[in-house]
Design a protein around this motif. Structure first.
Motif, PDB file in Angstrom:
ATOM      1  N   ALA A  34       1.797   6.543  -6.966  1.00 22.56           N
ATOM      2  CA  ALA A  34       0.691   7.414  -7.382  1.00 22.56           C
ATOM      3  C   ALA A  34       1.069   8.885  -7.202  1.00 22.56           C
ATOM      4  CB  ALA A  34      -0.568   7.085  -6.590  1.00 22.56           C
ATOM      5  N   LEU A  35       1.768   9.213  -6.119  1.00 26.96           N
ATOM      6  CA  LEU A  35       2.193  10.597  -5.908  1.00 26.96           C
ATOM      7  C   LEU A  35       3.226  11.028  -6.942  1.00 26.96           C
ATOM      8  CD1 LEU A  35       2.531  10.944  -2.036  1.00 26.96           C
ATOM      9  CD2 LEU A  35       0.926  12.117  -3.527  1.00 26.96           C
ATOM     10  N   HIS A  79      -3.335  13.846   5.004  1.00 28.32           N
ATOM     11  CA  HIS A  79      -2.271  12.963   4.545  1.00 28.32           C
ATOM     12  C   HIS A  79      -1.248  12.734   5.656  1.00 28.32           C
ATOM     13  CE1 HIS A  79       0.760  12.106   1.074  1.00 28.32           C
ATOM     14  NE2 HIS A  79       0.455  11.036   1.757  1.00 28.32           N
ATOM     15  N   THR A 112      -2.635  10.535   8.521  1.00 24.68           N
ATOM     16  CA  THR A 112      -2.636   9.119   8.169  1.00 24.68           C
ATOM     17  C   THR A 112      -1.229   8.545   8.213  1.00 24.68           C
ATOM     18  OG1 THR A 112      -4.561   9.511   6.762  1.00 24.68           O
ATOM     19  CG2 THR A 112      -3.349   7.465   6.405  1.00 24.68           C
ATOM     20  N   HIS A 136       2.358   1.638  -3.475  1.00 23.81           N
ATOM     21  CA  HIS A 136       1.342   2.108  -4.418  1.00 23.81           C
ATOM     22  C   HIS A 136       1.110   3.609  -4.245  1.00 23.81           C
ATOM     23  CE1 HIS A 136      -2.244   2.174  -6.879  1.00 23.81           C
ATOM     24  NE2 HIS A 136      -2.873   2.780  -5.881  1.00 23.81           N
ATOM     25  N   HIS A 137       1.001   4.049  -3.016  1.00 24.66           N
ATOM     26  CA  HIS A 137       0.770   5.466  -2.734  1.00 24.66           C
ATOM     27  C   HIS A 137       1.953   6.308  -3.223  1.00 24.66           C
ATOM     28  CE1 HIS A 137      -1.073   8.847  -0.722  1.00 24.66           C
ATOM     29  NE2 HIS A 137       0.085   9.123  -0.152  1.00 24.66           N
ATOM     30  N   THR A 138       3.169   5.834  -2.989  1.00 24.19           N
ATOM     31  CA  THR A 138       4.361   6.555  -3.428  1.00 24.19           C
ATOM     32  C   THR A 138       4.390   6.680  -4.955  1.00 24.19           C
ATOM     33  OG1 THR A 138       5.563   5.737  -1.506  1.00 24.19           O
ATOM     34  CG2 THR A 138       6.885   6.583  -3.322  1.00 24.19           C
ATOM     35  N   GLY A 197       0.818  -1.213   0.000  1.00 24.98           N
ATOM     36  CA  GLY A 197       0.000   0.000   0.000  1.00 24.98           C
ATOM     37  C   GLY A 197       0.850   1.260   0.000  1.00 24.98           C
ATOM     38  N   VAL A 198       1.920   1.265   0.787  1.00 26.86           N
ATOM     39  CA  VAL A 198       2.817   2.426   0.817  1.00 26.86           C
ATOM     40  C   VAL A 198       3.497   2.596  -0.540  1.00 26.86           C
ATOM     41  CG1 VAL A 198       4.933   3.338   1.850  1.00 26.86           C
ATOM     42  CG2 VAL A 198       3.160   2.386   3.305  1.00 26.86           C
ATOM     43  N   THR A 252       1.071  18.594   0.198  1.00 20.09           N
ATOM     44  CA  THR A 252       0.721  17.751   1.331  1.00 20.09           C
ATOM     45  C   THR A 252      -0.328  18.457   2.173  1.00 20.09           C
ATOM     46  OG1 THR A 252       2.943  16.846   1.349  1.00 20.09           O
ATOM     47  CG2 THR A 252       1.659  16.570   3.349  1.00 20.09           C
TER      48      THR A 252
END
Length: 150
Positions: free
Chosen positions: A28-29, A42, A45, A24-26, A21-22, A38
Motif C-alpha cells: 500500500a505504501l 506509524h 506502531t 499488505h502495508h508495504t 499484514g506487513v 512517515t
C-alpha cells in the motif's frame, strides 16, 4: 518475498497473519504517489511490532539453546539485531516533528498511559530491561557476522 516454510498449513496462523499484514502495508505504501511522509503514529506502531517480535525471538532462543546450542545462538543474534532496529526506530520517532494539536483538545494528563509520546519510550525501556539481562554492550555493538551454515 517467499512464504515461510511450514510442515502444516495451520502452523503459526497468527504469525502468518502478521506477516501478511506487513506485506499488505508495504504494498500500500509503494502504490501511493508521492510517498507519504512517515509520522510518529506509524513509527510507534512499527516499534510495537518490533518489540513483540523481540520478545518472541527471546522465547524461541531460550527454548532452542539447551537442545540445539548453535541454532539458539543464531536466534539470540537475531534477537540482538531486532533490538538494534527497534532502537533506531525509537530514535527516528523522536526526530520527527510532534503533531500540532489544538490546546483545548490535547489533554495528555487525562490519558491513563500518560502523554502519547511516552508510550513508545515506556515500551522501549521495558524491552531494554530484557536486553540488559540477555546481552552485553559488546554483543549489541558487534557487527553481524553469522552466515548460512549450509
Amino acid at each position: 518475498m517467499t512464504p515461510p516454510h511450514s510442515s502444516t498449513a495451520d502452523s503459526h496462523p497468527y504469525l502468518r497473519a502478521a506477516t501478511a499484514g506487513v506485506r499488505h502495508h508495504t504494498r500500500a505504501l509503494s502504490r501511493t504517489a508521492p510517498p507519504p511522509q512517515t509520522d510518529r503514529t506509524h513509527l510507534d506502531t512499527l516499534h510495537a511490532h518490533l518489540a513483540e517480535l523481540h520478545g518472541l525471538l527471546n522465547q524461541l532462543a531460550d527454548r532452542t539453546r539447551p537442545a540445539l546450542p548453535g541454532a539458539g545462538r543464531h536466534l539470540a543474534e537475531a534477537r540482538t539485531r531486532l533490538w538494534q532496529a527497534a532502537t533506531d526506530i525509537h530514535a527516528a520517532f523522536h526526530l520527527l516533528p510532534a503533531p500540532a494539536a489544538d490546546a483545548a483538545e490535547c489533554r495528555p494528563d487525562r490519558l491513563p498511559e500518560g502523554p502519547p509520546f511516552l508510550t513508545i519510550c515506556q515500551r522501549h525501556l521495558a524491552a531494554g530491561h530484557l536486553v540488559r539481562r540477555k546481552t552485553t554492550p559488546t554483543d549489541i555493538r558487534a557487527p553481524h557476522t553469522t552466515a548460512c551454515v549450509r
